[in-house]
Design a protein around this motif. Structure first.
Motif, PDB file in Angstrom:
ATOM      1  N   VAL A 182       0.841  -1.201   0.000  1.00 54.49           N
ATOM      2  CA  VAL A 182       0.000   0.000   0.000  1.00 54.49           C
ATOM      3  C   VAL A 182       0.870   1.242   0.000  1.00 54.49           C
ATOM      4  CG1 VAL A 182      -1.751   1.309   1.255  1.00 54.49           C
ATOM      5  CG2 VAL A 182      -1.884  -1.195   1.195  1.00 54.49           C
ATOM      6  N   ALA A 183       1.891   1.271   0.842  1.00 54.63           N
ATOM      7  CA  ALA A 183       2.794   2.423   0.915  1.00 54.63           C
ATOM      8  C   ALA A 183       3.601   2.558  -0.367  1.00 54.63           C
ATOM      9  CB  ALA A 183       3.720   2.285   2.114  1.00 54.63           C
ATOM     10  N   GLN A 184       4.013   1.426  -0.941  1.00 58.23           N
ATOM     11  CA  GLN A 184       4.751   1.476  -2.206  1.00 58.23           C
ATOM     12  C   GLN A 184       3.877   2.076  -3.305  1.00 58.23           C
ATOM     13  OE1 GLN A 184       5.827  -2.765  -2.234  1.00 58.23           O
ATOM     14  NE2 GLN A 184       7.980  -2.158  -2.280  1.00 58.23           N
ATOM     15  N   HIS A 185       2.616   1.682  -3.331  1.00 49.06           N
ATOM     16  CA  HIS A 185       1.689   2.233  -4.318  1.00 49.06           C
ATOM     17  C   HIS A 185       1.519   3.745  -4.123  1.00 49.06           C
ATOM     18  CE1 HIS A 185      -0.454  -1.908  -4.885  1.00 49.06           C
ATOM     19  NE2 HIS A 185       0.662  -1.821  -5.554  1.00 49.06           N
ATOM     20  N   ASP A 186       1.373   4.155  -2.868  1.00 48.63           N
ATOM     21  CA  ASP A 186       1.219   5.587  -2.589  1.00 48.63           C
ATOM     22  C   ASP A 186       2.408   6.380  -3.127  1.00 48.63           C
ATOM     23  OD1 ASP A 186      -1.275   5.646  -1.345  1.00 48.63           O
ATOM     24  OD2 ASP A 186      -0.449   5.248   0.653  1.00 48.63           O
ATOM     25  N   GLU A 187       3.607   5.867  -2.900  1.00 50.00           N
ATOM     26  CA  GLU A 187       4.804   6.560  -3.373  1.00 50.00           C
ATOM     27  C   GLU A 187       4.861   6.580  -4.896  1.00 50.00           C
ATOM     28  OE1 GLU A 187       8.647   8.506  -2.965  1.00 50.00           O
ATOM     29  OE2 GLU A 187       6.694   8.442  -1.955  1.00 50.00           O
ATOM     30  N   LEU A 188       4.497   5.468  -5.508  1.00 49.08           N
ATOM     31  CA  LEU A 188       4.475   5.408  -6.974  1.00 49.08           C
ATOM     32  C   LEU A 188       3.515   6.448  -7.538  1.00 49.08           C
ATOM     33  CD1 LEU A 188       5.094   4.059  -9.719  1.00 49.08           C
ATOM     34  CD2 LEU A 188       3.267   2.412  -9.205  1.00 49.08           C
ATOM     35  N   ILE A 189       2.325   6.531  -6.963  1.00 41.77           N
ATOM     36  CA  ILE A 189       1.324   7.483  -7.448  1.00 41.77           C
ATOM     37  C   ILE A 189       1.797   8.921  -7.247  1.00 41.77           C
ATOM     38  CG2 ILE A 189      -1.034   8.325  -7.076  1.00 41.77           C
ATOM     39  CD1 ILE A 189      -1.707   5.384  -6.207  1.00 41.77           C
ATOM     40  N   ARG A 190       2.400   9.183  -6.102  1.00 44.20           N
ATOM     41  CA  ARG A 190       2.894  10.532  -5.824  1.00 44.20           C
ATOM     42  C   ARG A 190       3.944  10.956  -6.850  1.00 44.20           C
ATOM     43  NH1 ARG A 190       7.002  13.220  -3.714  1.00 44.20           N
ATOM     44  NH2 ARG A 190       8.242  11.338  -3.314  1.00 44.20           N
ATOM     45  N   LEU A 191       4.854  10.077  -7.148  1.00 42.97           N
ATOM     46  CA  LEU A 191       5.919  10.394  -8.098  1.00 42.97           C
ATOM     47  C   LEU A 191       5.377  10.533  -9.522  1.00 42.97           C
ATOM     48  CD1 LEU A 191       8.648   7.996  -6.682  1.00 42.97           C
ATOM     49  CD2 LEU A 191       8.664  10.493  -6.583  1.00 42.97           C
ATOM     50  N   CYS A 192       4.419   9.690  -9.872  1.00 42.00           N
ATOM     51  CA  CYS A 192       3.804   9.799 -11.202  1.00 42.00           C
ATOM     52  C   CYS A 192       3.092  11.133 -11.341  1.00 42.00           C
ATOM     53  CB  CYS A 192       2.822   8.654 -11.426  1.00 42.00           C
ATOM     54  SG  CYS A 192       3.582   7.039 -11.718  1.00 42.00           S
ATOM     55  N   ALA A 193       2.349  11.533 -10.308  1.00 46.39           N
ATOM     56  CA  ALA A 193       1.610  12.799 -10.349  1.00 46.39           C
ATOM     57  C   ALA A 193       2.560  13.981 -10.436  1.00 46.39           C
ATOM     58  CB  ALA A 193       0.730  12.927  -9.111  1.00 46.39           C
ATOM     59  N   ALA A 194       3.744  13.839  -9.828  1.00 49.79           N
ATOM     60  CA  ALA A 194       4.728  14.920  -9.839  1.00 49.79           C
ATOM     61  C   ALA A 194       5.577  14.923 -11.111  1.00 49.79           C
ATOM     62  CB  ALA A 194       5.639  14.805  -8.621  1.00 49.79           C
ATOM     63  N   GLY A 195       5.386  13.936 -11.960  1.00 55.20           N
ATOM     64  CA  GLY A 195       6.147  13.868 -13.203  1.00 55.20           C
ATOM     65  C   GLY A 195       7.588  13.436 -13.011  1.00 55.20           C
ATOM     66  N   GLU A 196       7.884  12.779 -11.889  1.00 54.36           N
ATOM     67  CA  GLU A 196       9.255  12.332 -11.614  1.00 54.36           C
ATOM     68  C   GLU A 196       9.447  10.935 -12.198  1.00 54.36           C
ATOM     69  OE1 GLU A 196      10.915  13.094  -7.768  1.00 54.36           O
ATOM     70  OE2 GLU A 196       9.338  14.562  -7.293  1.00 54.36           O
ATOM     71  N   THR A 197       9.691  10.911 -13.494  1.00 60.85           N
ATOM     72  CA  THR A 197       9.693   9.663 -14.244  1.00 60.85           C
ATOM     73  C   THR A 197      10.717   8.658 -13.733  1.00 60.85           C
ATOM     74  OG1 THR A 197       8.940  10.832 -16.222  1.00 60.85           O
ATOM     75  CG2 THR A 197       9.906   8.654 -16.540  1.00 60.85           C
ATOM     76  N   ASP A 198      11.953   9.077 -13.561  1.00 60.67           N
ATOM     77  CA  ASP A 198      13.007   8.135 -13.167  1.00 60.67           C
ATOM     78  C   ASP A 198      12.729   7.513 -11.807  1.00 60.67           C
ATOM     79  OD1 ASP A 198      14.348   8.608 -15.517  1.00 60.67           O
ATOM     80  OD2 ASP A 198      15.788  10.016 -14.651  1.00 60.67           O
ATOM     81  N   ARG A 199      12.332   8.330 -10.857  1.00 58.36           N
ATOM     82  CA  ARG A 199      12.075   7.813  -9.515  1.00 58.36           C
ATOM     83  C   ARG A 199      10.824   6.930  -9.500  1.00 58.36           C
ATOM     84  NH1 ARG A 199      12.034  12.497  -5.262  1.00 58.36           N
ATOM     85  NH2 ARG A 199      11.881  10.699  -3.849  1.00 58.36           N
ATOM     86  N   ALA A 200       9.821   7.327 -10.261  1.00 56.17           N
ATOM     87  CA  ALA A 200       8.609   6.509 -10.338  1.00 56.17           C
ATOM     88  C   ALA A 200       8.907   5.151 -10.962  1.00 56.17           C
ATOM     89  CB  ALA A 200       7.531   7.231 -11.139  1.00 56.17           C
ATOM     90  N   ALA A 201       9.736   5.155 -11.999  1.00 60.73           N
ATOM     91  CA  ALA A 201      10.099   3.903 -12.661  1.00 60.73           C
ATOM     92  C   ALA A 201      10.852   2.988 -11.698  1.00 60.73           C
ATOM     93  CB  ALA A 201      10.947   4.185 -13.899  1.00 60.73           C
TER      94      ALA A 201
END
Length: 216
Positions: A182-201
């Protein structure tokens, strides 16, 4: 367990893809257990189809590692082999990393909202111990990124190898590790919304790669 006595109520004119999906899901959800023999005649009667699409489906399932088929001998549901799970996991993790890299620049606010909603449902399912609902919500969350990426080759690879990972993943979502997702998903969504492609990937890769192989 034996082939269920009650037919699933499917259309007699099932396409071969539908037969494949029915069998794939029955293996992933444990209806057909590891080591269980699969007889095409029994399965055809269960689904109300001819043996031809069943045989084709079993060949596809063998390609993805879900069944072991030997010419002239029985076809069985593959055991949960730690090495094969690791191999499939590595491929699936790499494909989701690619999907995020291709999808993040194209994501809309509505699609990010879809991911958030899926994670809410995922968290509720994990908390209540509903593994099937957790797997569906997890698939919907990551599926947003795969759909947005629109990479057909990537989709075909995921279709082939994700079911093998999902079998092992059922054990994960029955454990404390599911709550960490759940926490991993939250972080993934946050980074995707912020446009931080490398970190989200990187988070997407780690989320899938952190799946521990069973029976190690």
């Amino acid at each position: 367990m034996p082939v269920p006595a009650t037919p699933p109520g499917v259309d007699r004119h099932l396409l071969r893809d539908d037969v494949y999906l029915r069998l794939r899901d029955a293996i992933v959800d444990g209806t057909f257990e590891p080591g269980e023999q699969l007889r095409d005649q029994e399965i055809a009667a269960w689904l109300g189809v001819s043996r031809t699409p069943v045989r084709e489906a079993l060949l596809r399932l063998a390609q993805g590692g879900l069944v072991l088929a030997q010419p002239g001998r029985s076809t069985i549901v593959s055991p949960l082999d730690a090495r094969e799970v690791r191999d499939a996991r590595d491929v699936v993790a790499a494909m989701h990393e690619v999907a995020v890299r291709e999808a993040v620049p194209l994501l809309t606010e509505a699609e990010v909202a879809e991911m958030r909603d899926a994670n809410v449902r995922f968290a509720a399912a994990v908390e209540s111990g509903d593994v099937d609902a957790a797997l569906r919500a997890d698939g919907e969350l990551h599926g947003v990124l795969v759909d947005v990426a629109g990479n057909r080759a990537l989709e075909r690879v995921l279709e082939l190898f994700t079911p093998a990972v999902r079998r092992a993943e059922r054990l994960r979502f029955e454990s404390e590790a599911g709550r960490r997702s759940v926490a991993q998903h939250d972080e993934l969504i946050r980074l995707c919304a912020a446009g931080e492609t490398d970190r989200a990937a990187a988070v997407a890769y780690d989320t899938w790669h952190s799946l521990e192989s069973t029976r190690e």
